[in-house]
Design an enzyme around this catalytic site. Sequence first.
Site, short mmCIF file in Angstrom:
data_model
loop_
_atom_site.label_atom_id
_atom_site.label_comp_id
_atom_site.label_asym_id
_atom_site.label_seq_id
_atom_site.Cartn_x
_atom_site.Cartn_y
_atom_site.Cartn_z
N HIS A 82 0.83 -1.43 -0.03
CA HIS A 82 -0.34 0.06 0.08
C HIS A 82 0.69 1.42 -0.19
O HIS A 82 2.32 1.36 0.88
CB HIS A 82 -1.02 0.41 0.95
CG HIS A 82 -1.81 1.01 1.53
ND1 HIS A 82 -2.82 0.99 0.38
CD2 HIS A 82 -1.98 2.27 2.36
CE1 HIS A 82 -3.79 2.42 0.66
NE2 HIS A 82 -2.89 3.34 1.55
N ASP A 161 -13.94 3.75 7.67
CA ASP A 161 -12.92 4.44 7.13
C ASP A 161 -14.13 5.30 6.04
O ASP A 161 -14.13 6.41 5.56
CB ASP A 161 -12.10 3.35 6.54
CG ASP A 161 -11.71 5.04 6.19
OD1 ASP A 161 -10.47 5.13 6.37
OD2 ASP A 161 -11.14 4.13 4.53
N ARG A 168 -14.05 13.77 7.17
CA ARG A 168 -12.21 14.33 7.36
C ARG A 168 -11.96 15.02 6.04
O ARG A 168 -11.13 16.07 6.45
CB ARG A 168 -11.11 13.24 7.58
CG ARG A 168 -11.13 12.57 8.95
CD ARG A 168 -10.22 11.60 8.80
NE ARG A 168 -9.25 11.31 8.40
CZ ARG A 168 -8.42 10.87 8.02
NH1 ARG A 168 -8.54 9.04 7.89
NH2 ARG A 168 -7.24 11.11 7.98
N SER A 183 -6.86 4.26 9.53
CA SER A 183 -7.72 4.60 7.88
C SER A 183 -6.81 3.24 7.36
O SER A 183 -7.45 2.53 6.04
CB SER A 183 -7.51 5.94 7.64
OG SER A 183 -8.01 5.77 6.02
N LYS A 187 -8.19 -1.07 6.54
CA LYS A 187 -8.61 -1.20 4.97
C LYS A 187 -7.81 -2.46 4.71
O LYS A 187 -8.44 -3.48 4.20
CB LYS A 187 -8.06 -0.21 3.99
CG LYS A 187 -9.83 0.55 4.22
CD LYS A 187 -9.54 1.40 3.24
CE LYS A 187 -8.31 2.83 3.67
NZ LYS A 187 -8.66 3.85 2.61
N1 URA Z 1 -5.07 7.37 2.56
C1 URA Z 1 -6.01 6.50 3.37
O1 URA Z 1 -6.69 5.06 2.48
N2 URA Z 1 -6.46 7.09 4.17
C2 URA Z 1 -6.30 8.33 4.91
O2 URA Z 1 -6.48 8.79 5.58
C3 URA Z 1 -5.18 8.33 4.25
C4 URA Z 1 -4.67 8.05 2.80
#
Ligand code: URA
Length: 436
Positions: A82, A161, A168, A183, A187
């Site tokens: 990621h 999220d 946010r 966050s 995931k």
């Molecule tokens: N990428 C994400 O998935 N979440 C965040 O808060 C910032 C970047």
Amino acid sequence: MRAVDLILKKKNGGVMSKPEIEWLVDGFVKGEVPDYQMAAWMMAVCFQGMNPQETGALTDVMMRSGGMVDLSALPGVKVDKHSTGGVGDTTTLIVAPLVAACGGTVAKMSGRGLGHTGGTLDKLESVPGVNVEIPMERFFEIVKEIGLCVMGQTEGLVPADKRMYALRDVTGTVSSIPLIASSVMSKKLAAGADAIVLDVKMGTGAFMQTLPEAQALARTMVEIGAHMGRRTVALVTDMNQPLGMAVGNGLEVREAIELLAGKIPSGDPLYEVSMLLASHMLLLSGLAKNEAETRAKLTQALTSGAGLQKLGAMLRALGGDVRCIEDPDSLCIVEKKIPVVLGAAGYIAAMRAEEIGVAAQLLGAGRATKEDRIDPAVGLVMHKRQGMHVAADEPVATLYVNDPAHVEEAAALVRAAFTLSQEPPASMPMVYDVIS
Ligand code: URA
Ligand code: CA
């Protein structure tokens, strides 16, 4: 419990218990805690922070807010990667095929781009025919057959999220280490991989603009991963210039194909960061003992064409027309190619990635809102890297244009991204840290 008491507690620097965090997040997902109270609490988190127990609890509660993916039916160690988001950041399309070519298993869910950063799904869809919204059974079949698949994040994955991020985004509460870490990791954990390699971007084009902040985010995420029993490593890499030369969906797929075809030399930032990410993915998968061994395997996968073959196999499995593997230029056919010159000579001291990402977005390569349509062929190709010399009339970039509406604005942004100096600047590292 009352949401207002939890907001006050965090506002005054208190430590939240797991039941409190669970009550708040679950209530928010169910619609019982309204947006304004969740936003106020997240703003308090921005100012007061959270300790590792709180961040871990938040991640765990978010992860379990929806369905989770069980990859245990697939053989071997499932490894994911990621990136926290960058410009010209095409590494997934390079490292997933390379790792699969070396015997690894990459079952990965990706997102779409928003704002100045690109998303892997949009890049994949620039290949005619590709469908990333596939059923889970098909995803498993593809991974079993070829060792890799990238699909769209399923609807029900981490709804907390989805809702928190949307809030946010519009309340100035994105840039908080515990909120970003929870966050991302909620995931990744819900998507089921055994091992996770994180690429934390640092610089003008990233959420984290300084090294200490990027290292703190990286450490927080690695700790969460370890606590949840997943092997996790984080690299901190440079985003003070676009990682690759191409910014735009088809353009970035073309660059990934060129790299996998051996046409981009070692030493290039996209090459080096991709090799390092892939190397750690192989190490976490237990497919090599050390970096020398991973390098040898990955170089073999690159020079033999095995990596490119894996990319082609995945595109075909997703319904894509794989003629682009032989003819990557077909992905970026546009009406006009417009060079951008600076009109001044000097060494490139800085090349801000965010402006360049926004320029590509204006040309139609990205979205300003979720509803915007992307033109897969447009964007821009940079011709220069930080530290290089440029003549006054020498193009620093070429814009790939179909809709002329924002060309002037995009060109002005590209020019504004550059800072020239008369002396050669110090060279910037590509990788700042590896945290495990
Ligand atoms: N990428 C994400 O998935 N979440 C965040 O808060 C910032 C970047
Ligand atoms: Ca991304």
